[in-house]
Design a protein around this motif. Structure first.
Motif, PDB file in Angstrom:
ATOM      1  N   SER A 197       0.696  -1.325   0.057  1.00 54.04           N
ATOM      2  CA  SER A 197      -0.132  -0.180  -0.130  1.00 54.04           C
ATOM      3  C   SER A 197       1.017   1.303  -0.001  1.00 54.04           C
ATOM      4  N   ASP A 235       1.056   3.571   2.075  1.00 57.86           N
ATOM      5  CA  ASP A 235       1.473   3.826   3.657  1.00 57.86           C
ATOM      6  C   ASP A 235       2.536   2.948   3.859  1.00 57.86           C
ATOM      7  N   GLU A 236       2.609   1.745   3.343  1.00 61.45           N
ATOM      8  CA  GLU A 236       3.632   0.710   3.560  1.00 61.45           C
ATOM      9  C   GLU A 236       4.888   1.239   2.917  1.00 61.45           C
ATOM     10  N   LYS A 296       6.425   4.001   4.590  1.00 63.64           N
ATOM     11  CA  LYS A 296       7.309   3.684   5.746  1.00 63.64           C
ATOM     12  C   LYS A 296       8.398   2.916   5.304  1.00 63.64           C
TER      13      LYS A 296
END
Length: 48
Positions: free
Chosen positions: A25, A27-28, A31
């Motif tokens: 995703s 967000d992943e 990160k």
């Protein structure tokens, strides 16, 4: 170039390419990239 009865040519490099893909995703991905930058920044600070 020598070729045997199976069609294998001596000196010919036979390679298999294996590709695996992962779905991340947004967000992943952010990160992971942030962690990479943190590690590289830490390495830069330690070397100076």
């Amino acid at each position: 170039m020598y070729e045997d009865e199976t069609g294998y040519k001596k000196g010919e490099v036979q390679k298999r390419k294996i590709v695996e893909t992962e779905i991340f995703s947004v967000d992943e991905r952010i990160k992971i990239i942030s962690e990479i930058f943190a590690i590289t920044e830490k390495g830069t600070e330690e070397s100076t």
